[in-house]
Design an enzyme around this catalytic site. Structure first.
Site, PDB file in Angstrom:
ATOM      1  N   LEU A   1       7.261  -8.796  -7.091  1.00  0.00           N
ATOM      2  CA  LEU A   1       5.284  -8.016  -6.978  1.00  0.00           C
ATOM      3  C   LEU A   1       4.272  -8.485  -7.771  1.00  0.00           C
ATOM      4  CD1 LEU A   1       7.137  -4.817  -9.480  1.00  0.00           C
ATOM      5  CD2 LEU A   1       6.665  -4.653  -6.415  1.00  0.00           C
TER       6      LEU A   1
ATOM      7  N   ARG B   1       0.788  -1.050  -0.278  1.00  0.00           N
ATOM      8  CA  ARG B   1      -0.164  -0.512  -0.073  1.00  0.00           C
ATOM      9  C   ARG B   1       0.864   0.973   0.363  1.00  0.00           C
ATOM     10  NH1 ARG B   1      -4.160  -2.973   2.675  1.00  0.00           N
ATOM     11  NH2 ARG B   1      -2.897  -2.967   4.754  1.00  0.00           N
TER      12      ARG B   1
ATOM     13  N   HIS C   1      16.117  -7.959 -17.276  1.00  0.00           N
ATOM     14  CA  HIS C   1      17.435  -8.728 -16.022  1.00  0.00           C
ATOM     15  C   HIS C   1      17.990  -9.235 -16.954  1.00  0.00           C
ATOM     16  CE1 HIS C   1      16.430 -12.921 -13.909  1.00  0.00           C
ATOM     17  NE2 HIS C   1      16.973 -13.470 -15.704  1.00  0.00           N
TER      18      HIS C   1
ATOM     19  N   ASP D   1       9.524 -12.619 -14.253  1.00  0.00           N
ATOM     20  CA  ASP D   1      10.467 -12.797 -15.110  1.00  0.00           C
ATOM     21  C   ASP D   1      10.263 -13.276 -16.841  1.00  0.00           C
ATOM     22  OD1 ASP D   1      12.350 -11.132 -13.446  1.00  0.00           O
ATOM     23  OD2 ASP D   1      13.389 -13.319 -13.369  1.00  0.00           O
TER      24      ASP D   1
END
Ligand code: GAR
Length: 209
Positions: free
Chosen positions: A100, A77, A116, A152
């Site tokens: 995430l 948040r 990446h 990824d």
């Protein structure tokens, strides 16, 4: 956003911030038409925060909460509200070492990109340069991709190859991959800022490429 307003970036990182520096330098050189609106880190001592503050940019440490590999709900948040407050158009993950999830992804769907250090889909996850060395591949590289709910795994925006040399160590290979990252990431962010990139299923199409 009208034609006059600059694209606003929210940059997230956990480490030294060399990719952030490459993007900030490309912005300063006029190669990327964007502003860094805010830099956030889950590591209080991260070099990326120092680099941002040196450039007089808004930079905050936001504690990640109780988990090791992701943000907890309160942290999620706090990140979302800092990014909304900064009115970001695009979230640029530059060495942010947490996955995430849920509400974060929903808040910024299709507007989060990551770099990446391998040619995805080979070697997702941690220390991808070491995975490449251990596997014995002769070519590796780096990938910029949209972030989805996997690790990824989102649609690939751009890739740059890097040869693996016989005498490479983890450090030399990662160093060479990082040099490629510092070219690829600003180029991809520049194209996104110019709205030249669109997603069709898994394929990312560059207009004017
Ligand atoms: C970069 O090499 C990036 O590819 C990697 O972290 C490094 C951050 O360096 N990211 C990942 O491994 C994500 N899975 P930086 O802080 O100098 O930009």
């Amino acid at each position: 956003m009208n034609g006059e307003e600059k694209f606003r970036l929210g940059v997230l990182g956990s480490g030294k911030g060399s990719n952030f520096v490459a993007i900030a330098d490309a912005i300063a050189a006029g190669e990327v038409r964007a502003d860094v609106a805010v830099v956030l880190s889950d590591v209080e001592s991260a070099g990326i925060l120092e680099q941002a503050r040196t450039r007089n940019l808004l930079a905050h440490f936001i504690a990640p909460g109780k988990f090791r590999t992701k943000l907890d709900e309160d942290a999620e948040r706090a990140y979302v509200s800092a990014l909304c407050e900064a009115k970001v158009d695009l979230i640029v993950l530059a060495g942010f070492m947490r996955v995430l999830k849920g509400d974060f992804l929903r808040a910024f769907e299709g507007r989060i990109v990551n770099i990446h250090p391998s040619l995805l889909p080979s070697f997702p996850g941690l220390e991808a340069w070491k995975q490449a060395l251990d596997h014995g591949v002769k070519v590796t590289g780096c990938t910029v991709h949209f972030v989805d709910a996997g690790v990824d795994s989102g649609p690939i925006i751009g890739q740059q190859t890097v040869p693996v040399l016989d005498d490479d160590t983890s450090a030399t290979l990662h160093g060479r991959i990082q040099q490629a990252e510092h070219e690829l990431y600003p180029a991809c962010v520049a194209a996104l800022a110019r709205r030249e990139v669109s997603v069709q299923g898994r394929r990312v199409i560059w207009r004017n490429h």
